[in-house]
Design a protein around this motif. Sequence first.
Motif, short mmCIF file in Angstrom:
data_model
loop_
_atom_site.label_atom_id
_atom_site.label_comp_id
_atom_site.label_asym_id
_atom_site.label_seq_id
_atom_site.Cartn_x
_atom_site.Cartn_y
_atom_site.Cartn_z
N THR A 34 0.82 -1.21 0.00
CA THR A 34 0.00 0.00 0.00
C THR A 34 0.86 1.27 0.00
OG1 THR A 34 -1.67 -1.20 1.27
CG2 THR A 34 -1.87 1.20 1.19
N HIS A 35 1.84 1.32 0.89
CA HIS A 35 2.69 2.52 0.98
C HIS A 35 3.39 2.79 -0.35
CE1 HIS A 35 6.51 4.66 1.83
NE2 HIS A 35 5.75 5.36 2.65
N ILE A 95 -9.52 1.32 1.07
CA ILE A 95 -9.39 1.91 2.40
C ILE A 95 -10.49 1.33 3.29
CG2 ILE A 95 -9.43 4.04 3.75
CD1 ILE A 95 -8.66 5.57 1.23
N ASP A 145 -10.82 3.77 8.59
CA ASP A 145 -9.57 4.52 8.36
C ASP A 145 -9.72 5.58 7.28
OD1 ASP A 145 -8.29 2.89 10.21
OD2 ASP A 145 -7.58 1.48 8.70
N TYR A 146 -10.94 5.74 6.76
CA TYR A 146 -11.14 6.57 5.57
C TYR A 146 -10.66 8.00 5.75
CZ TYR A 146 -13.50 8.55 1.48
OH TYR A 146 -13.77 9.19 0.31
N MET A 188 -6.82 8.26 6.15
CA MET A 188 -6.11 8.04 4.90
C MET A 188 -6.30 9.20 3.93
SD MET A 188 -4.05 6.12 3.21
CE MET A 188 -4.01 4.37 3.60
N ARG A 189 -7.50 9.75 3.88
CA ARG A 189 -7.75 10.89 2.98
C ARG A 189 -6.85 12.07 3.36
NH1 ARG A 189 -12.50 11.16 -0.27
NH2 ARG A 189 -11.80 13.27 -0.72
N TYR A 243 -3.99 11.87 4.96
CA TYR A 243 -2.61 11.47 4.64
C TYR A 243 -2.33 11.66 3.15
CZ TYR A 243 1.42 8.42 3.85
OH TYR A 243 2.65 7.92 3.47
N PHE A 302 -3.79 1.31 8.91
CA PHE A 302 -4.46 1.85 7.73
C PHE A 302 -3.70 1.59 6.43
CE2 PHE A 302 -1.85 5.66 7.22
CZ PHE A 302 -1.47 5.99 8.51
N PHE A 303 -2.54 0.92 6.51
CA PHE A 303 -1.85 0.48 5.30
C PHE A 303 -2.16 -0.98 4.98
CE2 PHE A 303 1.51 3.92 5.98
CZ PHE A 303 1.10 4.65 4.88
#
Length: 298
Positions: free
Chosen positions: A126-127, A145, A149-150, A153-154, A156, A210-211
């Motif tokens: 993912t990263h 996602i 964690d949405y 992550m958004r 990020y 979240f990854f």
Amino acid sequence: MTIQQCKYVLEIAKCGSFNEAAKQLFIAQSSLSVSVKSLEKELNIKIFERQGTGVYLTEEGAEFVKYASQICENNDFIMERYSDNGVHKKLYIATQHYDFIADIFGNFLKNIKSEKYRFSIREIETHNVIKEVETGHSDIGIIAIKEGDYEIMRRYLGTKKIAFNEFLKVSPHVFFRKEHPLAKSEKLSTKDLKEYPYVSYEQGEHNSSFFTEELMDTAYIDKHIEISDRATLMNVLMLTDSYTIGTGIMPSALNKGDIVSVPFDREEAYIIGYLLNDERKVSSVAEAFIDLLKKYNI
């Protein structure tokens, strides 16, 4: 320092010998030695220790090789992407590990009429999907996602100037072989799965929740197997009573019924979307692939 000098050092490190590296590079050993000595002098470091049985990287040399590898990889990428080879259509895709994306990519290829093109699709962590889009190495990234964690992550992705564009929202499912003891279940809970081995994709050093591509918290799992590719995942599932958690999407063309899925008793869903770099223009060929993503039906 030149790209050529970096390539020389990498080849010597690979061969463990100036003589062998010179043969592989089709240059005189004396020329190779002079080039490396010049580089060592310029950088004020010693890259190699020369001994009777060969050459070895010094501590500084080992560090330099890491940077040289990145330089050469980026150089090769730039030369391939922008060289004038008459290649008119180019598309580079980075994605998490999804069968249905391979299915979409296959249909995308069917629609290409151009005689010359260069396409790439890579399944990675993912990263690294995010990094590929951020650096411009990939035109499109595809990730799922977890609903919880949405927002994290958004935010990020926003710091990376990357837009997340949702095209699917699906419920989690448990995947295992059709002969699995739980295969005929209507729905499964964490408690039901406790005695069975859990298989997940490794995320390397970037293993924050979240990854991860799965919903399970491995801290509470007794039997955990990490793998890096879909082929290994399929083999492990086929040969054992292991299971994994996924989107529930399994294209018939890629699955002949050997792997089945059962709904996982969790309210949290997967939000699947494609990543685009906010600072780059989307090409027409990328738009064509995105159009297929948007039209995909489960």
